[in-house]
Enzyme design. Structure first.
Site, PDB file in Angstrom:
ATOM      1  N   GLU A 294      -7.136  24.532 -19.629  1.00 29.04           N
ATOM      2  CA  GLU A 294      -8.230  25.224 -20.297  1.00 29.04           C
ATOM      3  C   GLU A 294      -7.765  26.621 -20.719  1.00 29.04           C
ATOM      4  OE1 GLU A 294     -12.810  26.542 -19.062  1.00 29.04           O
ATOM      5  OE2 GLU A 294     -11.216  26.472 -17.553  1.00 29.04           O
ATOM      6  N   LYS A 357     -16.651  20.764 -23.894  1.00 31.92           N
ATOM      7  CA  LYS A 357     -17.184  20.878 -22.533  1.00 31.92           C
ATOM      8  C   LYS A 357     -18.695  20.699 -22.530  1.00 31.92           C
ATOM      9  CE  LYS A 357     -17.027  23.882 -18.449  1.00 31.92           C
ATOM     10  NZ  LYS A 357     -16.547  25.178 -17.904  1.00 31.92           N
ATOM     11  N   CYS A 408     -12.639  22.373 -16.007  1.00 37.26           N
ATOM     12  CA  CYS A 408     -12.933  23.381 -14.989  1.00 37.26           C
ATOM     13  C   CYS A 408     -14.021  22.921 -14.017  1.00 37.26           C
ATOM     14  CB  CYS A 408     -13.284  24.700 -15.651  1.00 37.26           C
ATOM     15  SG  CYS A 408     -13.091  26.127 -14.542  1.00 37.26           S
TER      16      CYS A 408
END
Length: 533
Positions: A294, A357, A408
């Site tokens: 990321e 995301k 994440c």
């Protein structure tokens, strides 16, 4: 000050199970504090997994027999001592106020659970065998609520996320994180039941009978803790695929890590070029896929010719597609998107294989109630453009394999990970950026990756800008773990899998069933209370 656990109903003679257990309030407060510290120490970076059942038992002993408000207070003490140190990495660069507010919020859920257990204790007193079940289901219900509220929840600190490579982790293959949490809490509940039995039988005339039942409860706790070793983990049986991750590192840690955005991108390009040189020299096997973390390219890779040229240079050199973590423009000038996009040699970004995301982090990637949040901390203005969520799971087809991409903190959410597996992912990849945190946060996140690998029977990797990065087998074992804040490039063969585990097929049902059982036990306790004079 003392507290009497239970009293027999009017008109009945005291039974052994009704015999009062008298303990001072300070002892309950001490037990709650020790519970919080034990729970904290069961998680990384400490990793003393066996302290999780001990913490559950101590909290149950602290609360048992107290009034609801006392149960709430004791649960809050345990929760604050657990969460405040655990998530202290949230205050590294934004100050103490957001960290303390989040710690208090999370501790509030343990306070709610403490009140619920205090309310249900009369049921546990009448049916001693229900005590471990009550404790286990209340923990699952508390985590279910905490994982969804507010603003989508914050699942950090689930009991399941502290079990590493121990037998209790294997229950994940049957019921995911909720079942692991339940088994950890049941183990602690059995220990608590043993302790309560000892306290109530302290006055028995026959010592041999005094400790017979407690020994049986402790034996049950040992069996519950170790029985997971008998649960078979999934073994991927597909084709091998060679995967590399690049941990490029950043010029400096903290929120300003991307002030030199091209430097961060250059680090990941350089790491890939070095790998290509080793492949050309016959020192390394050519990977079928390279994974960057990321924020590897915070320079918009879809709109910056400079960034695109750099990434293409790396992809052409290695001769394999790269899963690039980047930030790109959103649907409006006020928004951006956190993406993983497949980048091919010769032809560049593949917009058909792009993941946005789905769960941006509130107060970190977007600011709810911005005007109110600004009154709490001006740090919210660091997030000048809100991240907008994607609308489909991160299933990315690289040709050689199908990757399940989660970004994440998404690894903490059961449904987000399950969606990529049911969508066809054969291996899992977690792209993350830990440059704004520390080693403790990275290790806590890696423990979540271990659970997901076992839960869904997938070989998995976590690629971080600064570490910790690693490969994790479908059995939960960690391989090739990197050092924090150090550049690294690692290549490993993974095995694809198209099979689905019991946990994947059952989806949210184990959590739902256990939560309903917990609510049913609370209803049973309400019936007992209503019948009392």
């Amino acid at each position: 000050m003392t507290k009497v656990d239970t009293a027999p109903e009017a008109g009945t003679a005291p039974t052994r199970q009704d015999r009062p257990v008298i303990r001072p309030l300070w002892a309950s407060i001490l037990a709650a504090a020790l519970a919080g510290l034990a729970l904290l120490t069961s998680f990384p970076p400490y990793g003393q997994w066996w302290l999780a059942p001990a913490g559950v038992a101590l909290l149950a002993l602290a609360v048992h027999g107290r009034r609801m408000r006392a149960g709430a207070g004791l649960g809050f003490i345990a929760g604050l001592l657990m969460f405040a140190p655990m998530i202290s990495w949230t205050n590294i660069h934004v100050g103490n106020v957001p960290w303390l507010l989040l710690s208090v919020l999370e501790a509030g859920y343990l306070a709610l659970m403490g009140a619920a257990y205090a309310y249900a204790a009369p049921l546990a007193d009448r049916r001693r065998w229900l005590t471990p079940l009550l404790i286990g289901t209340l923990w699952v219900a508390q985590e279910a609520l905490r994982s969804r509220t507010p603003f989508g929840g914050f699942p950090w600190g689930k009991l399941a996320f502290g079990q590493g490579e121990v037998p209790l982790l294997r229950w994940a293959v049957l019921g995911g994180a909720p079942l692991v949490t339940f088994m950890v809490a049941v183990t602690g509940g059995l220990v608590a039941t043993a302790a309560l039995t000892v306290l109530r039988r302290a006055g028995d005339a026959v010592p041999s009978k005094r400790f017979l039942a407690p020994v049986a409860w402790v034996a049950g706790a040992v069996v519950a803790a170790l029985a997971g070793a008998l649960v078979p983990v999934a073994r991927p049986a597909g084709d091998p695929v060679t995967v590399a991750f690049v941990q490029g590192n950043v010029p400096r840690l903290g929120f300003d890590f991307n002030a030199q955005r091209l430097a961060v991108l250059d680090n990941h390009v350089r790491g890939t070029l070095d790998l290509a040189a080793r492949v050309a020299a016959g020192q390394e096997k050519r990977p079928d896929l390279v994974v960057w973390p990321e924020n590897a390219s915070d320079v918009d890779p879809l709109n910056s010719q400079v960034a695109a040229a750099q990434i293409s240079r790396a992809a052409d050199a290695i001769g394999s597609p790269i899963l690039v973590g980047g930030v790109t423009d959103g649907s409006t000038p006020r928004n951006v998107r956190n993406i993983g996009v497949l980048w091919w040699p010769d032809r560049g970004a593949d917009l058909d294989q792009l993941y946005v995301k789905r769960h941006p982090v509130p107060f970190a990637e977007y600011i709810p109630l911005r005007s109110i949040a600004r009154m709490v901390s001006k740090e919210v203005d660091r997030v000048s453009r809100d991240f907008e969520p994607g609308d489909r799971p991160g299933v990315v087809d690289s040709g050689a394999t199908v990757i399940g991409d989660v970004i994440c903190f998404e690894i903490a959410y059961d449904g987000l990970v399950r969606d990529v597996v049911t969508g066809g992912a054969q291996i899992l990849a977690v792209q993350t950026n830990n440059a704004t945190f520390n080693t403790a946060e990275a290790e806590q996140q890696l423990a979540m990756v271990q659970l997901r690998a076992v839960e869904h029977g997938r070989d998995t990797l976590m690629a971080s800008t600064v570490g910790v990065s690693a490969f994790v087998g479908a059995d939960g074992h960690v391989h090739d773990r990197t050092v924090f804040n150090t550049a690294a490039v690692v290549v490993r063969d993974l095995t694809e899998s198209t099979a689905t585990t019991v946990a994947t097929r059952l989806a949210y049902w184990p959590e739902l069933v256990l939560t309903v059982i917990g609510l049913g036990l609370l209803a049973g306790a309400a019936t007992i209370r209503l019948r009392r004079p």
